[in-house]
Write a protein that holds these residues in place. Structure first.
Motif, PDB file in Angstrom:
ATOM      1  N   UNK A 113       9.447 -26.395 -28.588  1.00 50.01           N
ATOM      2  CA  UNK A 113       8.032 -26.141 -28.267  1.00 50.01           C
ATOM      3  C   UNK A 113       7.906 -25.465 -26.909  1.00 50.01           C
ATOM      4  N   UNK A 114       8.671 -25.941 -25.930  1.00 48.49           N
ATOM      5  CA  UNK A 114       8.623 -25.346 -24.602  1.00 48.49           C
ATOM      6  C   UNK A 114       9.190 -23.931 -24.629  1.00 48.49           C
ATOM      7  N   UNK A 115      10.236 -23.722 -25.404  1.00 50.28           N
ATOM      8  CA  UNK A 115      10.800 -22.368 -25.508  1.00 50.28           C
ATOM      9  C   UNK A 115       9.789 -21.397 -26.100  1.00 50.28           C
ATOM     10  N   UNK A 116       8.996 -21.870 -27.051  1.00 46.34           N
ATOM     11  CA  UNK A 116       7.966 -21.014 -27.636  1.00 46.34           C
ATOM     12  C   UNK A 116       6.924 -20.647 -26.588  1.00 46.34           C
ATOM     13  N   UNK A 117       6.572 -21.602 -25.748  1.00 47.40           N
ATOM     14  CA  UNK A 117       5.618 -21.320 -24.659  1.00 47.40           C
ATOM     15  C   UNK A 117       6.193 -20.258 -23.722  1.00 47.40           C
ATOM     16  N   UNK A 118       7.462 -20.411 -23.352  1.00 48.02           N
ATOM     17  CA  UNK A 118       8.093 -19.449 -22.446  1.00 48.02           C
ATOM     18  C   UNK A 118       8.177 -18.081 -23.100  1.00 48.02           C
ATOM     19  N   UNK A 119       8.504 -18.051 -24.395  1.00 41.46           N
ATOM     20  CA  UNK A 119       8.557 -16.773 -25.121  1.00 41.46           C
ATOM     21  C   UNK A 119       7.189 -16.096 -25.119  1.00 41.46           C
ATOM     22  N   UNK A 120       6.130 -16.878 -25.305  1.00 42.41           N
ATOM     23  CA  UNK A 120       4.774 -16.310 -25.294  1.00 42.41           C
ATOM     24  C   UNK A 120       4.419 -15.770 -23.908  1.00 42.41           C
ATOM     25  N   UNK A 121       4.855 -16.485 -22.864  1.00 40.13           N
ATOM     26  CA  UNK A 121       4.644 -15.998 -21.503  1.00 40.13           C
ATOM     27  C   UNK A 121       5.349 -14.663 -21.305  1.00 40.13           C
ATOM     28  N   UNK A 123       6.138 -12.517 -23.631  1.00 37.72           N
ATOM     29  CA  UNK A 123       5.468 -11.484 -24.432  1.00 37.72           C
ATOM     30  C   UNK A 123       4.259 -10.922 -23.695  1.00 37.72           C
ATOM     31  N   UNK A 124       3.572 -11.783 -22.951  1.00 42.69           N
ATOM     32  CA  UNK A 124       2.379 -11.349 -22.227  1.00 42.69           C
ATOM     33  C   UNK A 124       2.715 -10.641 -20.915  1.00 42.69           C
ATOM     34  N   UNK A 125       3.722 -11.163 -20.201  1.00 42.32           N
ATOM     35  CA  UNK A 125       3.980 -10.689 -18.833  1.00 42.32           C
ATOM     36  C   UNK A 125       5.286  -9.931 -18.671  1.00 42.32           C
ATOM     37  N   UNK A 126       6.208 -10.117 -19.618  1.00 44.68           N
ATOM     38  CA  UNK A 126       7.509  -9.456 -19.513  1.00 44.68           C
ATOM     39  C   UNK A 126       8.524 -10.374 -18.832  1.00 44.68           C
ATOM     40  N   UNK A 127       9.803 -10.204 -19.198  1.00 39.75           N
ATOM     41  CA  UNK A 127      10.860 -11.042 -18.626  1.00 39.75           C
ATOM     42  C   UNK A 127      11.058 -10.810 -17.126  1.00 39.75           C
ATOM     43  N   UNK A 128      10.886  -9.588 -16.612  1.00 39.52           N
ATOM     44  CA  UNK A 128      11.003  -9.433 -15.150  1.00 39.52           C
ATOM     45  C   UNK A 128      10.008 -10.300 -14.374  1.00 39.52           C
ATOM     46  N   UNK A 129       8.806 -10.480 -14.923  1.00 38.87           N
ATOM     47  CA  UNK A 129       7.826 -11.334 -14.249  1.00 38.87           C
ATOM     48  C   UNK A 129       8.269 -12.790 -14.271  1.00 38.87           C
ATOM     49  N   UNK A 130       8.857 -13.221 -15.395  1.00 38.05           N
ATOM     50  CA  UNK A 130       9.365 -14.587 -15.467  1.00 38.05           C
ATOM     51  C   UNK A 130      10.584 -14.763 -14.569  1.00 38.05           C
ATOM     52  N   UNK A 131      11.345 -13.681 -14.394  1.00 37.96           N
ATOM     53  CA  UNK A 131      12.480 -13.723 -13.464  1.00 37.96           C
ATOM     54  C   UNK A 131      11.966 -13.941 -12.033  1.00 37.96           C
ATOM     55  N   UNK A 132      10.852 -13.302 -11.704  1.00 35.59           N
ATOM     56  CA  UNK A 132      10.250 -13.519 -10.382  1.00 35.59           C
ATOM     57  C   UNK A 132       9.797 -14.966 -10.220  1.00 35.59           C
ATOM     58  N   UNK A 133       9.205 -15.528 -11.280  1.00 36.21           N
ATOM     59  CA  UNK A 133       8.790 -16.932 -11.213  1.00 36.21           C
ATOM     60  C   UNK A 133       9.999 -17.846 -11.028  1.00 36.21           C
ATOM     61  N   UNK A 134      11.086 -17.541 -11.736  1.00 38.85           N
ATOM     62  CA  UNK A 134      12.316 -18.319 -11.563  1.00 38.85           C
ATOM     63  C   UNK A 134      12.812 -18.232 -10.127  1.00 38.85           C
ATOM     64  N   UNK A 135      12.653 -17.056  -9.526  1.00 39.78           N
ATOM     65  CA  UNK A 135      13.074 -16.876  -8.133  1.00 39.78           C
ATOM     66  C   UNK A 135      12.316 -17.789  -7.176  1.00 39.78           C
ATOM     67  N   UNK A 136      11.094 -18.157  -7.525  1.00 36.57           N
ATOM     68  CA  UNK A 136      10.319 -19.049  -6.666  1.00 36.57           C
ATOM     69  C   UNK A 136      10.774 -20.504  -6.786  1.00 36.57           C
ATOM     70  N   UNK A 137      11.177 -20.909  -7.997  1.00 38.80           N
ATOM     71  CA  UNK A 137      11.540 -22.318  -8.196  1.00 38.80           C
ATOM     72  C   UNK A 137      13.048 -22.559  -8.139  1.00 38.80           C
ATOM     73  N   UNK A 138      13.826 -21.501  -8.404  1.00 40.82           N
ATOM     74  CA  UNK A 138      15.292 -21.633  -8.405  1.00 40.82           C
ATOM     75  C   UNK A 138      15.904 -20.306  -7.980  1.00 40.82           C
ATOM     76  N   UNK A 150      16.946 -12.362 -20.921  1.00 36.50           N
ATOM     77  CA  UNK A 150      15.948 -13.256 -21.505  1.00 36.50           C
ATOM     78  C   UNK A 150      16.499 -14.648 -21.785  1.00 36.50           C
ATOM     79  N   UNK A 151      17.666 -14.731 -22.390  1.00 37.65           N
ATOM     80  CA  UNK A 151      18.205 -16.024 -22.805  1.00 37.65           C
ATOM     81  C   UNK A 151      18.417 -16.954 -21.609  1.00 37.65           C
ATOM     82  N   UNK A 152      19.028 -16.448 -20.546  1.00 37.93           N
ATOM     83  CA  UNK A 152      19.352 -17.306 -19.403  1.00 37.93           C
ATOM     84  C   UNK A 152      18.120 -17.613 -18.548  1.00 37.93           C
ATOM     85  N   UNK A 153      17.203 -16.643 -18.437  1.00 38.52           N
ATOM     86  CA  UNK A 153      15.952 -16.914 -17.714  1.00 38.52           C
ATOM     87  C   UNK A 153      15.170 -18.008 -18.441  1.00 38.52           C
ATOM     88  N   UNK A 154      15.109 -17.888 -19.752  1.00 37.13           N
ATOM     89  CA  UNK A 154      14.397 -18.893 -20.546  1.00 37.13           C
ATOM     90  C   UNK A 154      15.000 -20.273 -20.336  1.00 37.13           C
TER      91      UNK A 154
END
Length: 309
Positions: A113-121, A123-138, A150-154
């Motif tokens: 369920x959480x992976x689906x949420x991340x996948x939807x994020x 789809x909306x923002x792109x993996x580079x944006x999620x990579x930036x978010x990861x940079x803030x927390x880790x 995508x796989x490792x960022x997720x």
């Protein structure tokens, strides 16, 4: 152990004829059912002569992890030794060898369920944006990942959301290691890297002649697959998929598949160079199986450490 196309199966089968061993596959692609040609899965005749454990375990749409491999391998190895025989681990998935011998960090299981949420994020923002978010927390994990991995960022975000702790911190925790065996590590390595490259190209051409394109067509027809799935990220399958989608010509598909396989072999050799107590044999030696057999017969009952380059 050894890189792809180094002849591991042939040597293992030769050893199984002479020693009281049972073969345990250490290959992340052989676990998938119906993926036979592109994974160079041993044929029926070979499997009859030397049965392999840990192949054909999951469907192509399922995931299979290093942690699950470790559990499965330890179970099979115990069963083999209880029969009075010796587990012979054969393959090129170096992460699996490492997980088996050194253990794994304790991480939370995947949460669909959480992976689906991340996948939807994504789809909306792109993996580079999620990579930036990861940079803030880790930031430590983000620094070693590509913005499009995508796989490792997720997975890194999933771990953080589930535990509220960065993946990098969890990986540094001490690991419990259970491995009640004395391993004798043997590697088949190419004395001539260009010769290995030619063997890789020749083998892929043989796979095409055996019907690899038809195999991928069948998989696409019978399963709801996409290129994000681990099975379709296997070298060869990804390139044939893109050929069937019209992204590659036949010639480009050949070139990309061979290049990807060469890169895989390079990564496998890098892993091998970092491993300790590994005895290496030239995979192109005329009598390599006999050389390995003679070595094992000499050390199999000997105490102490083995390993030389």
């Amino acid at each position: 152990m050894g890189p792809t196309a180094s002849g591991k199966t042939a040597v293992a089968v030769a050893l199984a004829r002479r020693l009281p061993v049972e073969i345990v596959s250490v290959d992340s692609s052989l676990v998938y059912r119906h993926m036979n040609i592109g994974t160079a899965k041993p044929d029926a005749e070979t499997l009859k002569a030397a049965p392999h454990h840990l192949i054909d375990l999951v469907e192509p749409y399922e995931a299979y992890s290093a942690g699950r491999f470790r559990d499965d391998a330890l179970t099979v190895m115990r069963e083999i030794t209880e029969r009075g025989r010796i587990p012979l681990l054969v393959g090129g998935t170096m992460l699996y060898f490492k997980a088996l011998r050194e253990g794994l960090a304790e991480l939370p299981r995947a949460d669909p369920a959480l992976r689906l949420v991340i996948d939807n994020m994504a789809a909306e923002r792109g993996w580079p944006a999620l990579h930036e978010e990861l940079g803030r927390v880790d930031p430590e994990t983000a620094a070693r990942l590509s913005p499009n991995d995508a796989q490792r960022i997720q997975r890194a975000l999933e771990v953080y959301y589930l535990t509220e702790r960065p993946l990098s911190a969890l990986l540094k925790k001490p690991k419990y290691v259970y491995f009640p065996y004395r391993p004798i590590a043997v590697a088949l390595v190419p004395g001539d890297r260009e010769r290995l490259h030619k063997r890789i190209a020749d083998r892929f051409e043989a796979m095409l002649e055996q019907g690899l394109i038809g195999e991928v067509r069948w998989l696409r027809r019978h399963y709801a697959l996409d290129l994000s799935m681990p099975s379709m990220r296997c070298v060869g399958y990804r390139q044939v998929w893109k050929y069937l989608e019209g992204e590659y010509t036949l010639e480009v598909m050949r070139e990309r598949a061979v290049a990807a396989t060469r890169q895989l072999a390079k990564r496998q050799l890098t892993w091998l160079r970092a491993m300790k107590d590994v005895t290496e044999f030239d995979c192109f030696a005329e009598r390599v199986a006999e050389e390995v057999l003679a070595y094992l017969e000499a050390v199999i009952d000997a105490p102490g450490e083995q390993g030389h380059r």
